[in-house]
Design an enzyme around this catalytic site. Structure first.
Site, PDB file in Angstrom:
ATOM      1  CG  HIS A 156      -0.339   0.273   2.520  1.00  0.00           C
ATOM      2  ND1 HIS A 156      -0.018  -0.711   3.425  1.00  0.00           N
ATOM      3  CD2 HIS A 156       0.026   1.433   3.111  1.00  0.00           C
ATOM      4  CE1 HIS A 156       0.502  -0.185   4.506  1.00  0.00           C
ATOM      5  NE2 HIS A 156       0.550   1.118   4.338  1.00  0.00           N
ATOM      6  CG  ASP A 185      -0.014  -4.099   2.819  1.00  0.00           C
ATOM      7  OD1 ASP A 185       0.181  -3.550   1.719  1.00  0.00           O
ATOM      8  OD2 ASP A 185      -0.126  -3.465   3.879  1.00  0.00           O
ATOM      9  N   GLY A 230       3.595   6.477   8.182  1.00  0.00           N
ATOM     10  CA  GLY A 230       4.942   6.703   7.678  1.00  0.00           C
ATOM     11  C   GLY A 230       5.885   5.601   8.098  1.00  0.00           C
ATOM     12  CG  ASN A 231       6.882   4.077  12.043  1.00  0.00           C
ATOM     13  OD1 ASN A 231       6.393   4.927  12.767  1.00  0.00           O
ATOM     14  ND2 ASN A 231       8.164   3.766  12.075  1.00  0.00           N
ATOM     15  CB  SER A 232       3.373   1.688   6.289  1.00  0.00           C
ATOM     16  OG  SER A 232       2.246   1.890   7.099  1.00  0.00           O
ATOM     17  CG  LEU A 263      -7.274 -26.659   0.471  1.00  0.00           C
ATOM     18  CD1 LEU A 263      -7.749 -26.629   1.920  1.00  0.00           C
ATOM     19  CD2 LEU A 263      -6.857 -28.070   0.086  1.00  0.00           C
ATOM     20  N   GLY A 264      -9.963 -24.797  -2.809  1.00  0.00           N
ATOM     21  CA  GLY A 264     -11.235 -24.656  -3.502  1.00  0.00           C
ATOM     22  C   GLY A 264     -12.433 -25.021  -2.652  1.00  0.00           C
TER      23      GLY A 264
END
Length: 440
Positions: free
Chosen positions: A137, A167, A238-240, A295-296
């Site tokens: 992101h 992510d 901002g740490n992401s 697996l479905g």
């Protein structure tokens, strides 16, 4: 010795023997009474930790002497953490094609022909030749990515691959001789020291301290595949994409998301563990995408009644997709999956995480419960098909309404007026302009 003396000794012994026995009995009664009194008294005292237990739970230091600084660990890790700035070019405002509305917006400092939206985040260097891991992101929809290093250098970066399901993303700069951050090999434990390094609010590289609050956090509704580390080290916007390291400066996770009512840190932050980072990173660098097992089936955890002493584990199969690996293996609706490869499936998240970490064409041996009888099913995984983007969880807002929270740095959509509202506003502005009034 004469017989008379022996006779006197025996007589003396027989004389004193009852008194000796009496003293022994009295001493025994006194000892028994004191023991009962001591036991009765101790029974009401609170439990105490033994010396051995205290020693086993004593904090473990990095060095024999008490730690007064984590300078060495931070100095080691901070040179591998970078600041990331992304720029997104916006299209022309939809109302700028009308001269009347353009005059109104320009007077009030409205949007120009093109508008750049800048976001910020952090990243971690993972190779000497320029590969950097960050959150997906952070670089989402970015037209330009700038990486700022700890020594002051800057460079443009290109996207190698993104994996929105976890992510995570990998970008690369055209530089060599960089310092990658080593991954911790030993599993982390709750209570271990944690240091979060990143660029909160764009103020510059910052370090915060906390502990590992929990591991294996799932069900947050943030990513499709969740296995978060929880920490109370302060993590802010901002740490992401930044690093969560241990007391030795080794990487244990990538800071990703916080739980907050105010937008700032509230002591509940989450990081993606290095086990997932390594899997995704290697796949993105090698193939540009991540292939996961599938697996479905549609599943749900066994319902648990907290008032009952007996606990039921396992995952119930609600639906089997036609032509899926589960359908080919003979798995049926109503089956309860107890274990896979000997690993207990305690809930649906455990099963999803376990299967997602397996590559396609992997054979799984599942123990199931079908109509009260145990059975074994062998399933050959296939590649997970492309899924729809994950919708954000609906949360309770402060005003009591229901809605979706916004992400820090996200571009907000311009609210659109209806045609009737637009025409009415245009007429009112024309009258105002004709009368010499300013577009207040």
């Amino acid at each position: 010795m004469s017989p008379s003396r022996n006779t006197n000794n025996k007589a003396s012994l027989i004389k004193w023997l009852p008194w000796i026995l009496l003293l022994i009995v009295i001493a025994a009664f006194i000892w028994l009474f004191m023991s009962m009194k001591s036991t009765s008294k101790n029974a009401w005292e609170p439990p105490r930790t033994t010396a051995a237990e205290q020693q086993a739970s004593a904090p473990i230091s990095d060095t024999p002497a008490p730690i007064s600084s984590y300078h060495n660990a931070v100095a080691r890790a901070s040179q591998s953490v970078v600041n990331i700035y992304t720029t997104q070019t916006m299209a022309e405002h939809p109302y700028m094609d009308d001269p009347v509305l353009r005059r109104f917006f320009e007077y009030h400092g409205g949007p120009s022909q093109e508008q750049g939206n800048t976001n910020l985040g952090s990243g971690v260097i993972v190779s000497e030749d320029g590969y950097i891991v960050t959150n997906a992101h952070v670089i989402e929809k970015a037209d330009e990515i700038t990486v700022a290093f700890n020594d002051g250098r800057k460079s443009r970066a290109t996207v190698i691959g993104t994996d929105p399901d976890s992510d995570l993303a990998v970008i690369k700069v055209d530089m060599t001789g960089l310092t990658p951050l080593g991954f911790r090999e030993d599993p982390i434990r709750v209570g271990d020291l944690a240091l979060a390094i990143g660029n909160p609010f764009g103020v510059g590289q910052t370090v915060t301290q906390g502990i590992i609050s929990a591991t294996g956090r799932t069900g947050l509704g943030v990513n499709k595949f969740e296995d978060f580390i929880q920490t109370d080290a302060a993590i802010n916007p901002g740490n992401s994409g930044g690093a969560l390291v241990d007391a030795y400066g080794e990487l244990v996770g990538i800071n990703t998301v916080i739980f907050s009512r105010s937008g700032g840190s509230m002591g509940i932050g989450f990081a993606i563990p290095t086990s997932i980072v390594e899997q995704v990173m290697n796949a993105l660098i090698k193939d540009g995408r991540v292939s996961r097992g599938w697996l479905g089936i549609e599943i749900q955890s066994q319902l648990r009644d907290p008032t009952q002493l007996e606990t039921s584990t396992g995952v119930e199969v609600l639906n089997v997709i036609e032509g899926s690996p589960s359908a080919k293996s003979g798995l049926r609706v109503g089956d309860i999956i107890l274990t896979i490869d000997g690993v207990e499936m305690t809930d649906a998240n455990t099963l999803i995480q376990y299967v997602a970490r397996k590559p396609p064409n992997t054979k799984l041996n599942a123990q199931i419960l079908r109509q009260g009888k145990n059975a074994q099913v062998e399933i050959l995984l296939e590649e997970r098909p492309v899924q729809e983007p994950l919708e954000r969880p609906v949360v309770m807002m402060q005003d009591g309404s229901m809605g979706q929270p916004s992400i820090q740095g996200e571009q907000q959509e311009v609210p659109m007026m209806s045609e009737a509202e637009r025409d009415r506003m245009r007429e009112e502005l024309l009258k105002l302009f004709e009368n010499g009034g300013a577009p207040q």
